[in-house]
Design a protein around this motif. Structure first.
Motif, PDB file in Angstrom:
ATOM      1  N   CYS A   1       0.830  -1.211   0.000  1.00 41.50           N
ATOM      2  CA  CYS A   1       0.000   0.000   0.000  1.00 41.50           C
ATOM      3  C   CYS A   1       0.862   1.257   0.000  1.00 41.50           C
ATOM      4  N   VAL A   2       1.884   1.270   0.850  1.00 42.60           N
ATOM      5  CA  VAL A   2       2.765   2.436   0.932  1.00 42.60           C
ATOM      6  C   VAL A   2       3.502   2.633  -0.394  1.00 42.60           C
ATOM      7  N   ALA A   3       4.049   1.553  -0.939  1.00 50.33           N
ATOM      8  CA  ALA A   3       4.805   1.640  -2.194  1.00 50.33           C
ATOM      9  C   ALA A   3       3.918   2.161  -3.321  1.00 50.33           C
ATOM     10  N   PHE A   4       2.680   1.743  -3.350  1.00 45.74           N
ATOM     11  CA  PHE A   4       1.754   2.183  -4.390  1.00 45.74           C
ATOM     12  C   PHE A   4       1.533   3.691  -4.333  1.00 45.74           C
ATOM     13  N   HIS A   5       1.364   4.219  -3.123  1.00 43.86           N
ATOM     14  CA  HIS A   5       1.036   5.639  -2.968  1.00 43.86           C
ATOM     15  C   HIS A   5       2.230   6.575  -3.180  1.00 43.86           C
ATOM     16  N   VAL A   6       3.449   6.087  -2.948  1.00 43.37           N
ATOM     17  CA  VAL A   6       4.623   6.972  -3.086  1.00 43.37           C
ATOM     18  C   VAL A   6       5.421   6.686  -4.354  1.00 43.37           C
ATOM     19  N   ARG A   7       4.902   5.822  -5.197  1.00 45.43           N
ATOM     20  CA  ARG A   7       5.640   5.453  -6.413  1.00 45.43           C
ATOM     21  C   ARG A   7       5.975   6.678  -7.263  1.00 45.43           C
ATOM     22  N   LYS A   8       5.053   7.627  -7.345  1.00 45.48           N
ATOM     23  CA  LYS A   8       5.288   8.807  -8.174  1.00 45.48           C
ATOM     24  C   LYS A   8       6.468   9.638  -7.666  1.00 45.48           C
ATOM     25  N   TYR A   9       6.755   9.559  -6.367  1.00 43.35           N
ATOM     26  CA  TYR A   9       7.907  10.253  -5.804  1.00 43.35           C
ATOM     27  C   TYR A   9       9.188   9.444  -6.019  1.00 43.35           C
ATOM     28  N   ARG A  10       9.112   8.157  -5.728  1.00 40.18           N
ATOM     29  CA  ARG A  10      10.304   7.317  -5.753  1.00 40.18           C
ATOM     30  C   ARG A  10      10.840   7.095  -7.164  1.00 40.18           C
ATOM     31  N   ASP A  11       9.950   7.085  -8.160  1.00 38.82           N
ATOM     32  CA  ASP A  11      10.383   6.817  -9.533  1.00 38.82           C
ATOM     33  C   ASP A  11      11.348   7.867 -10.067  1.00 38.82           C
ATOM     34  N   CYS A  12      11.286   9.080  -9.523  1.00 33.49           N
ATOM     35  CA  CYS A  12      12.162  10.144 -10.021  1.00 33.49           C
ATOM     36  C   CYS A  12      13.331  10.421  -9.066  1.00 33.49           C
ATOM     37  N   LEU A  13      13.563   9.507  -8.135  1.00 33.90           N
ATOM     38  CA  LEU A  13      14.652   9.674  -7.168  1.00 33.90           C
ATOM     39  C   LEU A  13      15.651   8.533  -7.296  1.00 33.90           C
ATOM     40  N   ALA A  14      16.861   8.785  -6.828  1.00 32.34           N
ATOM     41  CA  ALA A  14      17.898   7.751  -6.853  1.00 32.34           C
ATOM     42  C   ALA A  14      17.549   6.632  -5.875  1.00 32.34           C
ATOM     43  N   ASP A  15      18.059   5.444  -6.130  1.00 35.97           N
ATOM     44  CA  ASP A  15      17.784   4.294  -5.265  1.00 35.97           C
ATOM     45  C   ASP A  15      18.312   4.503  -3.845  1.00 35.97           C
ATOM     46  N   ASP A  16      19.382   5.311  -3.734  1.00 35.38           N
ATOM     47  CA  ASP A  16      19.980   5.546  -2.414  1.00 35.38           C
ATOM     48  C   ASP A  16      19.504   6.868  -1.802  1.00 35.38           C
ATOM     49  N   TYR A  17      18.333   7.328  -2.211  1.00 36.24           N
ATOM     50  CA  TYR A  17      17.815   8.614  -1.728  1.00 36.24           C
ATOM     51  C   TYR A  17      17.714   8.649  -0.206  1.00 36.24           C
ATOM     52  N   TYR A  18      17.159   7.599   0.381  1.00 37.00           N
ATOM     53  CA  TYR A  18      17.001   7.564   1.838  1.00 37.00           C
ATOM     54  C   TYR A  18      18.352   7.574   2.533  1.00 37.00           C
ATOM     55  N   LYS A  19      19.291   6.793   2.021  1.00 33.35           N
ATOM     56  CA  LYS A  19      20.636   6.779   2.604  1.00 33.35           C
ATOM     57  C   LYS A  19      21.277   8.155   2.520  1.00 33.35           C
ATOM     58  N   GLY A  20      20.999   8.881   1.438  1.00 32.93           N
ATOM     59  CA  GLY A  20      21.528  10.234   1.292  1.00 32.93           C
ATOM     60  C   GLY A  20      20.991  11.184   2.355  1.00 32.93           C
ATOM     61  N   LEU A  21      19.714  11.026   2.689  1.00 29.99           N
ATOM     62  CA  LEU A  21      19.118  11.856   3.746  1.00 29.99           C
ATOM     63  C   LEU A  21      19.748  11.554   5.096  1.00 29.99           C
ATOM     64  N   LEU A  22      20.036  10.278   5.342  1.00 33.80           N
ATOM     65  CA  LEU A  22      20.675   9.903   6.603  1.00 33.80           C
ATOM     66  C   LEU A  22      22.100  10.440   6.677  1.00 33.80           C
ATOM     67  N   SER A  23      22.794  10.439   5.558  1.00 34.29           N
ATOM     68  CA  SER A  23      24.155  11.005   5.527  1.00 34.29           C
ATOM     69  C   SER A  23      24.112  12.486   5.837  1.00 34.29           C
ATOM     70  N   LEU A  24      23.124  13.175   5.279  1.00 32.99           N
ATOM     71  CA  LEU A  24      22.952  14.603   5.548  1.00 32.99           C
ATOM     72  C   LEU A  24      22.673  14.830   7.023  1.00 32.99           C
ATOM     73  N   ALA A  25      21.864  13.952   7.620  1.00 36.09           N
ATOM     74  CA  ALA A  25      21.530  14.067   9.042  1.00 36.09           C
ATOM     75  C   ALA A  25      22.759  13.887   9.926  1.00 36.09           C
ATOM     76  N   ARG A  26      23.695  13.032   9.476  1.00 35.21           N
ATOM     77  CA  ARG A  26      24.921  12.817  10.264  1.00 35.21           C
ATOM     78  C   ARG A  26      25.898  13.977  10.112  1.00 35.21           C
ATOM     79  N   GLU A  27      25.869  14.633   8.965  1.00 32.31           N
ATOM     80  CA  GLU A  27      26.834  15.701   8.684  1.00 32.31           C
ATOM     81  C   GLU A  27      26.403  17.049   9.243  1.00 32.31           C
ATOM     82  N   LYS A  28      25.086  17.290   9.286  1.00 33.03           N
ATOM     83  CA  LYS A  28      24.583  18.593   9.703  1.00 33.03           C
ATOM     84  C   LYS A  28      23.621  18.471  10.885  1.00 33.03           C
ATOM     85  N   GLN A  29      23.610  19.498  11.707  1.00 32.04           N
ATOM     86  CA  GLN A  29      22.683  19.543  12.823  1.00 32.04           C
ATOM     87  C   GLN A  29      21.320  19.998  12.314  1.00 32.04           C
TER      88      GLN A  29
END
Length: 336
Positions: free
Chosen positions: A64-92
């Protein structure tokens, strides 16, 4: 070893038979989708409304979740979430302090969230920080941590997208901003709805000057997650994840009215109350997500279920005290 009344035994047998029947239907449905992607259909909708068995909840929620966010995820890199976590570690992050304060308040009675070193705490921290970097205009709103219920059934990244779906797809954008404008508007709408659908109870609250929105505000904000037992909240979540993004259209006339009025709050109230109060979308088109419809109906059902108990109370303090905990006494989802 205790004696039971015949009608109690009959009722238990009916419940067991119903649960087994639902389980068999789920097994057959999932077997038919084994070699193809699960898609929204009347059969799936009917099954979700009957209840998702614990053993299948993870798979169904993930779909259900994948179906509703597909339009967002299709235009993002596969490591998008990991990139956000890296940003969280680098910046306050400006939201970090409030997130840290809420982590241990989330599910204190669950062993995965009971101490700072619990594995669930780090996952929840990651999800909330990643979300705050994705939505800097929201950052973090108290209550978003309650959606950690998704982490009980989903992997960390899927839980992040679940939170994204709720805030960005299912609910109005103004629900979780600093002003909480959408949340406040819907409390006004709900008061009107109570007056129309449950007039005796509404008048009872008015007579004793009990502001029930002090309690219901949180219901709407976190979709009842911490207000009812898990026997009730899990089926509500399942329906929300499946149906949440369906949105009714709106007419050009209502847009014109908004431009003329230049009053966002009144316009939102007008849009939502048109559908909720009168119900006929052919006569009153508005901008209301299916998730909000579920919330309004479920909130009404909770009050209807315990209406007589409230009417017996003749003291404002007693009414408000009962108001704070009565949802925990509703244990059978069939009555909601």
């Amino acid at each position: 070893g205790f004696k039971t009344l015949p009608e109690e035994e009959d009722e238990e047998e009916k419940i067991v038979a119903m649960v087994l029947s639902v389980g068999v239907k789920w097994e057959n449905f999932l077997a038919s989708t084994m070699n193809r992607e699960m898609v929204p259909c009347p059969e799936l909708k009917s099954l979700v409304r009957s209840g998702v068995p614990h053993v299948h909840r993870s798979k169904v929620w993930r779909y259900c979740v994948a179906f509703h966010v597909r339009k967002y995820r299709d235009c993002l890199a596969d490591d998008y979430y990991k990139g956000l976590l890296s940003l969280a570690r680098e910046k306050q992050n400006p939201a970090s302090k409030q997130i840290e304060l809420d982590l241990l308040r989330t599910l204190p009675n669950n062993k995965h969230y009971s101490s700072p070193s619990s594995d669930g705490i780090q996952k929840l921290r990651n999800v909330l920080l990643a979300f705050s970097w994705r939505n800097p205009d929201i950052g973090y709103c108290q209550g978003l941590n309650r959606y950690s219920i998704a982490l009980l059934y989903l992997e960390e990244e899927d839980a992040f997208w679940c939170l994204t779906a709720i805030v960005e797809v299912f609910m109005p954008r103004d629900y979780y901003t600093k002003t909480l404008l959408g949340s406040q508007v819907d409390q006004r709408v709900f008061k009107d709805l109570m007056s129309e659908k449950l007039p005796r109870l509404h008048n009872h609250f008015e007579q004793y000057k009990v502001d029930f929105s002090l309690i219901t505000f949180n219901w709407f904000l976190v979709v009842f997650v911490d207000s009812v037992t898990h026997l009730i909240s899990l089926p509500v979540c399942s329906q929300s994840f499946l149906l949440g993004s369906k949105v009714l259209g709106f007419s050009s006339m209502t847009i014109t009215c908004a431009i003329i009025q230049d009053d966002v709050s009144s316009f939102l109230l007008f849009l939502r109350s048109c559908h909720i109060r009168y119900g006929d979308c052919r006569a009153h088109c508005c901008f209301v997500s299916r998730l909000l419809q579920i919330i309004f109906r479920f909130a009404l059902a909770l009050f209807k279920c315990k209406e007589e108990e409230f009417l017996k109370l003749q003291d404002s303090m007693a009414i408000f005290k009962y108001l704070r905990y009565f949802t925990q006494t509703v244990l059978d989802v069939r009555y909601t």
